[in-house]
Design an enzyme around this catalytic site. Structure first.
Site, PDB file in Angstrom:
ATOM      1  N   ARG A  36     -35.916 125.020 -35.053  1.00 53.64           N
ATOM      2  CA  ARG A  36     -35.450 125.009 -36.449  1.00 53.64           C
ATOM      3  C   ARG A  36     -36.204 126.019 -37.313  1.00 53.64           C
ATOM      4  NH1 ARG A  36     -34.540 118.515 -37.156  1.00 53.64           N
ATOM      5  NH2 ARG A  36     -32.446 118.547 -36.275  1.00 53.64           N
ATOM      6  N   GLY A 355     -24.531 116.560 -31.878  1.00 53.02           N
ATOM      7  CA  GLY A 355     -25.294 115.649 -31.038  1.00 53.02           C
ATOM      8  C   GLY A 355     -25.441 116.001 -29.578  1.00 53.02           C
ATOM      9  N   GLY A 378     -25.319 115.199 -37.328  1.00 47.33           N
ATOM     10  CA  GLY A 378     -24.444 114.375 -38.164  1.00 47.33           C
ATOM     11  C   GLY A 378     -23.663 115.182 -39.186  1.00 47.33           C
TER      12      GLY A 378
END
Ligand code: AMP
Length: 397
Positions: A36, A355, A378
């Site tokens: 990330r 996911g 999500g």
């Protein structure tokens, strides 16, 4: 809204919401996976290169009552410096005099990281005064945290109100939005969606939306057994949601009415326990004996899916075909992943979104052989369902 490609950052302080909610080593609290951080680097470096300065804000973990040392962003400052190749200063807090002094003193090319915004409960509540306090760190607001774009939190959504003309998406969010829009709004055909995973109940909204868009819909994973039972098949102890048998029948009827080729697996690898070392057999999917459960798709299904996928121009994959975490039940998911890789090599655009299919493509080390792998989780699911994400709406206005 402004545009990161054309905005002049020279002499400006950019307040960037990043998603630095990275896993930390339990013992040393060092960054265990920096995906990330690396994903946000292009946005940060672009702004620095243009002569701007950067204030980074993020959450980390789920602190309950105020500051908790193990969730301090202090632990990732050094690693972020290394990834960016620029020294990152640490604000100590995300609001308050000391943090404001540090952000006000930033020179062009400098980076400051604020402390975890979730140390204040006003963050998740989305309190306006807290968002306003955060806004004081920047002249311009950039949202590059797709993973939290579905939350109406202070730093992801409300803060944008304080930058009516100077708010924009970063490269990461922009890439995510473009990838989904390309799959769902392009006129290229055929469009194939593969929707797998555990339960029909968690994928029903996506399936309903996709029925209006796709040419082929492949259902896989645990979900498939609810469809098989709805058609009168024997599914033994497989995962089934009895409350959704009627829903499964409705989906099959709707697919026919809309001219969608709905593909339900025809064979399955069954096991006599939910265990990698359980006894295994390959059977027709509607002929699972009592006491056995389907944990993967079989060779005939893999072959049929491969043919559909190789003939597609656009591919969306969400959810594994079986219990891919167990080596003995990963083949169906491996086969689908390989078919998507081969279709991509032939020129198809492939999006792996949401996911566990992302976890699967990473596990098989094929992520760089598909067109786009979402970081969204999500948020990606909600975007695919057609829900307007608060973080995206706040920028678009
Ligand atoms: P989801 O988060 O809904 O995409 O579900 C992913 C999970 O579904 C993974 O952890 C898989 O192990 C699980 N799964 C896939 N196929 C099956 C199956 N046949 N039976 C039970 N669980 C499954």
């Amino acid at each position: 809204m402004a545009d990161i490609h054309t905005y002049n950052f020279s002499g400006k302080r950019a307040l960037i919401r990043v998603d630095f909610n990275v896993p930390l080593d339990k013992e040393t609290l060092a960054v265990a996976d920096d995906t990330r951080i690396r994903a946000a680097a292009p946005t940060i470096l672009h702004i620095l290169k243009q002569g701007g300065s950067v204030v980074l804000m993020s959450h980390l973990g789920r602190p309950k009552e105020g500051p908790e040392e193990k969730y301090s962003l202090r632990h990732i400052v050094a690693h972020t410096s290394k990834v960016l190749g620029v020294e990152v200063k640490f604000g100590g807090d995300c609001i308050g005099a000391e943090a404001y002094d540090m952000s006000a003193a930033l020179q062009a090319g400098e980076v400051l990281m604020l402390e975890n915004v979730r140390f204040y409960k006003q963050e998740t509540v989305g309190t306006e005064s807290f968002a306003e306090a955060l806004s004081k760190h920047g002249d311009v607001y950039v949202n590059d945290a797709f993973g939290t774009a579905h939350r109406a939190h202070a730093s992801t959504t409300v803060v944008a109100n304080y930058f009516p003309n100077d708010k924009m998406f970063g490269y990461l969010i922009e890439g995510e939005i473009k990838a989904v829009d390309k799959v769902l709004n392009s006129t290229d055909k055929p469009l194939t969606a593969i929707v797998g995973g555990a339960k029909v109940s968690s994928k029903i909204s996506i399936i309903e939306r996709l029925l209006d868009k796709v040419d082929n819909l492949i259902v896989g994973g645990g979900m498939a057994y609810t469809f098989v039972k709805a058609m009168g098949g024997n599914v033994g102890n497989s995962l089934v949601e009895d409350d959704y048998l009627e829903t499964a029948r409705t989906i099959m009827t709707q697919a026919k009415a809309k001219g969608v080729n709905l593909y339900i697996p025809t064979d399955t690898i069954i096991a006599d326990a939910f265990d990698n070392n359980a006894n295994r057999k390959e059977v027709k999917i509607g002929e699972i004996p009592a006491g056995w459960m389907g944990l993967d798709t079989g060779a005939e299904t893999s072959k049929a899916c491969r043919e559909i996928i190789l003939n597609s121009k656009l591919i969306l994959w969400n959810g594994p075909m079986g219990v891919f975490e167990m080596e003995n039940f990963q083949q169906g998911t491996v086969d689908v992943a390989n078919a998507i890789v081969d279709a991509t090599a032939k020129g198809a655009f492939s999006l792996i979104g949401g996911g566990d299919s992302v976890a699967a493509i990473n596990k098989f080390k094929l992520a760089d052989k598909v067109s786009y792998v979402s970081t969204g989780g999500g948020a990606m699911l909600e975007y695919l369902e057609g829900i307007e994400l608060p973080g995206i709406k706040a920028i678009r206005g």
